[in-house]
Design an enzyme around this catalytic site. Sequence first.
Site, PDB file in Angstrom:
ATOM      1  N   SER A 161      42.775  41.721  42.229  1.00  0.00           N
ATOM      2  CA  SER A 161      42.407  41.260  43.566  1.00  0.00           C
ATOM      3  C   SER A 161      43.066  42.075  44.677  1.00  0.00           C
ATOM      4  CB  SER A 161      42.795  39.790  43.735  1.00  0.00           C
ATOM      5  OG  SER A 161      42.095  38.982  42.830  1.00  0.00           O
ATOM      6  N   THR A 214      44.563  38.637  47.809  1.00  0.00           N
ATOM      7  CA  THR A 214      43.371  38.743  48.645  1.00  0.00           C
ATOM      8  C   THR A 214      43.641  38.316  50.072  1.00  0.00           C
ATOM      9  OG1 THR A 214      42.001  38.307  46.700  1.00  0.00           O
ATOM     10  CG2 THR A 214      40.957  38.055  48.851  1.00  0.00           C
ATOM     11  N   GLU A 370      39.156  32.947  51.920  1.00  0.00           N
ATOM     12  CA  GLU A 370      39.136  33.172  50.476  1.00  0.00           C
ATOM     13  C   GLU A 370      39.103  31.858  49.702  1.00  0.00           C
ATOM     14  OE1 GLU A 370      41.657  35.080  46.745  1.00  0.00           O
ATOM     15  OE2 GLU A 370      42.703  34.265  48.490  1.00  0.00           O
ATOM     16  N   HIS A 379      40.958  32.033  35.141  1.00  0.00           N
ATOM     17  CA  HIS A 379      42.010  32.555  34.274  1.00  0.00           C
ATOM     18  C   HIS A 379      42.361  31.561  33.168  1.00  0.00           C
ATOM     19  CE1 HIS A 379      43.304  36.434  35.819  1.00  0.00           C
ATOM     20  NE2 HIS A 379      43.194  35.980  37.066  1.00  0.00           N
ATOM     21  N   HIS A 424      36.152  40.565  42.450  1.00  0.00           N
ATOM     22  CA  HIS A 424      35.938  41.064  41.087  1.00  0.00           C
ATOM     23  C   HIS A 424      35.289  39.962  40.276  1.00  0.00           C
ATOM     24  CE1 HIS A 424      39.199  38.528  39.685  1.00  0.00           C
ATOM     25  NE2 HIS A 424      39.941  38.988  40.687  1.00  0.00           N
TER      26      HIS A 424
END
Length: 512
Positions: A161, A214, A370, A379, A424
Amino acid sequence: MRQLLRRDICGFERSRPSLSRPSDDLDISSPKEILMLRTLAAACLSAALAMPAAAQDAEARPKNIIVMIADGAGYNMLAATRYWHGRALTADGPAWEKAAMATYALRRDIEPLGLSQNPETVYDSGKNWDAAPVTGASACADGYDAGYAGYEWNRCSAPDSAGTMSAMMTGIRTYNGAINVDGRAEPAKSLAETAKAAGWKVGTLSSVPFTHATVAAGGGAHNRDRDNYHEIASEMLSSETLDFIAGGGNPDYDGDGKVRGENADERYRWISEADWTALKSGESAWTLVEDRDAVRDLASAPQTGRLILLPRVASTLQVERTPVGGDGGDPRLQAPGDTPPIETVPTLAELAAAALSQLEGGDGMFLQIEGGAVDWAMHGNFLGRAIEEYNGFNEAVDLVEAWVDDPDNGSTWDNTLVVVTADHDHLLFGPGNAPFEPIENRGVGKLPGHKWWSGSHSNQLVPFFIRGAGADRVIAEADQIDSARVNGETVGRGRYLTQPELGEALIGLVSD
């Protein structure tokens, strides 16, 4: 399999119905048509470049730029959210331009420093879509099967990121771990700094710690290593770039929004004790807001001065809350909402509403929003929580769209540019073992059929949406075509741009 290519190059066919499935893109099976679209894309770019500068400025110079990043959210993450809710996403609407975006890094490691591009990380359609079977365990994702050559290439060349957001904010491709520095770790001027120099107000906010990759890059911070959180926090608080900050990282509370013990581990991970003490005592130049009701009030009653909103929760707004209820409390199995949200914590949309109210008016505004916890859930392979987080992000997109449409605040689509994308992707596919199998729609309110092929990132293209003043100038950069042959069929995401191309275009819209 389908070749995902659009007909709206150069703005053709922009009036389309809202999508009710992952894509209403055209199925392409003819190499001749692919060549035609490549030719059209090149012609569009040439026409844009040939346009007189005055004409470009008249069409394309926004007063407000809002960049919205759903961290980690690739095509299948968006599809999963659509299927769960049974409806299209806000940016699926006909007014939004659509393409794909490449996210590859200069290189995967900080060292050795240098500007040379590692060719192994460069996005390549053939490598991405390579369906050759690979037996055994993945060499780049512990605990996962290798599966296919394309999967393995994606895992082993994946960006992070920090470098990806830095590329979008500076127009310079850099290494994994970099925060607005180039490949030599030299500071690069960011979009936030460019906007501030132009007299705009600037803000950055997230559902994860405000010093995380980010949101920090979006806020104009600089650091050779994304893990230097105290340095990043100090720069964000002491520089003159930012007027507004919001996110997680409150040292006084845990992941459930409960007061921490005095000796709690990692209490000051995201911000130093000295900086936190200054904020709490009022000795800082910033006004600290922690209470959810106070955050909500800011949407209609902005304050003067610089604001930092740190809700009463540790790292993320919601994704780290302790699971309860069915499925043994395993977040890998839980559906969205199985664990009730923390009611004392504001939503991403509420933080965004406060930011817009605080920053609107004046000579202009740059705001980065974000949905960072989409990535944190992915994750962990927590699809239910990832859907929760993407839905929260989509609600923030709804809010921004409504704000631009509001006739009372001076914003219009003729003076405001909104970007909705991801930094991503993650390696998420359908429930079986066929290569590149799509997410399976099992109906509204049911978790889609899926399989995780990694607990981390991938190098796949991500969806890109844009609307408003200057959109044509940015979308013209999408002049590359993602196309490959898999088992005798043509596949791909169609036209795409790169993250440095986005960053360069956005900076140009402010400074040209």
